[in-house]
Design an enzyme around this catalytic site. Structure first.
Site, short mmCIF file in Angstrom:
data_model
loop_
_atom_site.label_atom_id
_atom_site.label_comp_id
_atom_site.label_asym_id
_atom_site.label_seq_id
_atom_site.Cartn_x
_atom_site.Cartn_y
_atom_site.Cartn_z
N GLU A 1 -27.70 11.70 7.66
CA GLU A 1 -27.30 13.06 8.48
C GLU A 1 -25.54 13.06 9.03
OE1 GLU A 1 -26.56 15.62 11.89
OE2 GLU A 1 -28.26 15.48 10.52
N HIS B 1 -10.32 -3.38 3.81
CA HIS B 1 -10.99 -3.98 3.32
C HIS B 1 -13.23 -4.33 3.14
CE1 HIS B 1 -7.47 -6.05 1.30
NE2 HIS B 1 -7.39 -5.39 1.07
N CYS C 1 0.99 -1.29 -0.03
CA CYS C 1 -0.19 0.13 0.21
C CYS C 1 0.45 1.36 0.08
CB CYS C 1 -0.69 0.16 0.91
SG CYS C 1 -2.07 -1.37 1.40
#
Length: 235
Positions: A130, A109, A89
Site C-alpha cells: 500500500e 544514512h 553532498c
C-alpha cells in the site's frame, strides 16, 4: 552583496523559511535515527537560491546561521558561514536540481537503506504494498498504484562523497521514474518537487526498505505477486 544583506538570506522568524526548515528536518531525521553524528544532509531550493546544510555540524544542534546559500544558475556561493565547510553532498544535491528540477534533496544514512543495499544488486524492487502509493510515477502524471513495482537504483560507494556525482547522475538518467538512489554501504538520496514532497517520499521509501528487509527474513519476496507469501504463513 554586503555582509548584512548576505545574512538576511537566512535570517527569518518564518518557520517555513528554508534555513529554518532545514534545521527542523535535521532534528526530525536525527530523532528518527536517519542521521547521526554529522552524517547525512539536506538542501532546499527557493527559486534560484539553494540552501544547504553545512558539513561538520551535529544535526540536532543546527541553526539557521549555519546555512550555506548558493546561486543555482552560477553555482556560486552567496553566503558562506564563518568557520564552516560546505557539505560534501553539494554536487549530489545539484544533480537532483539540474537533472530533475527538484525542490529539495535529502541524504540520510538510514540503516534500512544500508541493509537493503547489501541485499540487492543493481536495483531494489518492491510491489503490491500500500505505501507504494505515496510515490510519484514521474515519467507521467500521478502516483504509483498498489499493483505497481517501485524501482530504486543502487550505485557503489566511493571513499569521498563528492566522487559519487557521476554515478548518481547516470542513475538519475538511466532510471527516469526513480525519485531516489541508494548508495551501497552508505545510505540514500531522495528528492522531490517540494521539500514537503521530498519528506513524504523519504518517509515512504524508508518504510518500504524496512518492510522489504523483514519480508526477506521471512522468506517473502518483496516484489512477489499477491499470494507469494502463502508458503511462509505460520497458520
Amino acid at each position: 552583496m554586503s555582509e548584512t544583506n548576505v545574512d538576511s538570506l537566512v535570517a527569518s522568524h518564518d518557520p517555513t523559511h528554508p534555513a529554518n526548515l532545514i534545521c527542523q528536518l535535521c532534528r526530525l531525521f536525527y530523532n528518527n535515527g536517519w542521521v547521526t553524528g554529522t552524517g547525512g544532509g539536506i538542501s532546499i531550493r527557493d527559486g534560484d537560491l539553494i540552501y544547504i546544510a553545512p558539513s561538520g555540524v551535529q544535526k540536532e544542534r543546527m541553526v539557521a546561521d549555519n546555512m550555506f546559500v548558493m546561486d543555482l544558475p552560477t553555482k556560486k556561493y552567496l553566503r558562506v558561514p564563518e568557520s564552516l565547510k560546505p557539505s560534501a553532498c553539494t554536487p549530489l544535491f545539484l544533480a537532483a536540481y539540474t537533472i530533475r528540477n527538484a525542490g529539495a534533496c535529502i541524504h540520510t544514512h538510514s540503516q534500512n537503506a544500508v541493509v537493503v543495499s547489501l541485499l540487492y544488486d543493481k536495483v531494489f524492487t518492491i510491489a503490491n504494498i500500500e505505501q507504494i502509493k505515496a510515490l510519484p510515477k514521474i515519467v507521467e502524471p500521478g502516483y504509483l498504484g498498489f499493483f505497481d513495482t517501485l524501482i530504486i537504483p543502487i550505485i557503489e560507494n566511493t571513499a569521498h562523497e563528492e566522487d559519487l556525482k557521476d554515478s548518481l547522475e547516470q542513475a538519475i538518467i538511466d532510471y527516469p521514474s526513480a525519485t531516489a538512489v541508494l548508495v551501497r554501504r552508505h545510505g540514500i538520496y531522495v528528492w522531490g518537487e517540494t521539500v514537503w514532497k521530498a519528506k513524504v517520499y523519504n518517509e515512504a521509501i524508508d518504510y518500504l526498505l524496512e518492510l522489504a528487509v523483514k519480508m526477506r527474513q521471512l522468506g517473502i519476496p518483496p516484489d512477489g505477486g499477491i499470494g507469494s507469501e502463502r508458503n511462509t504463513r505460520l497458520v
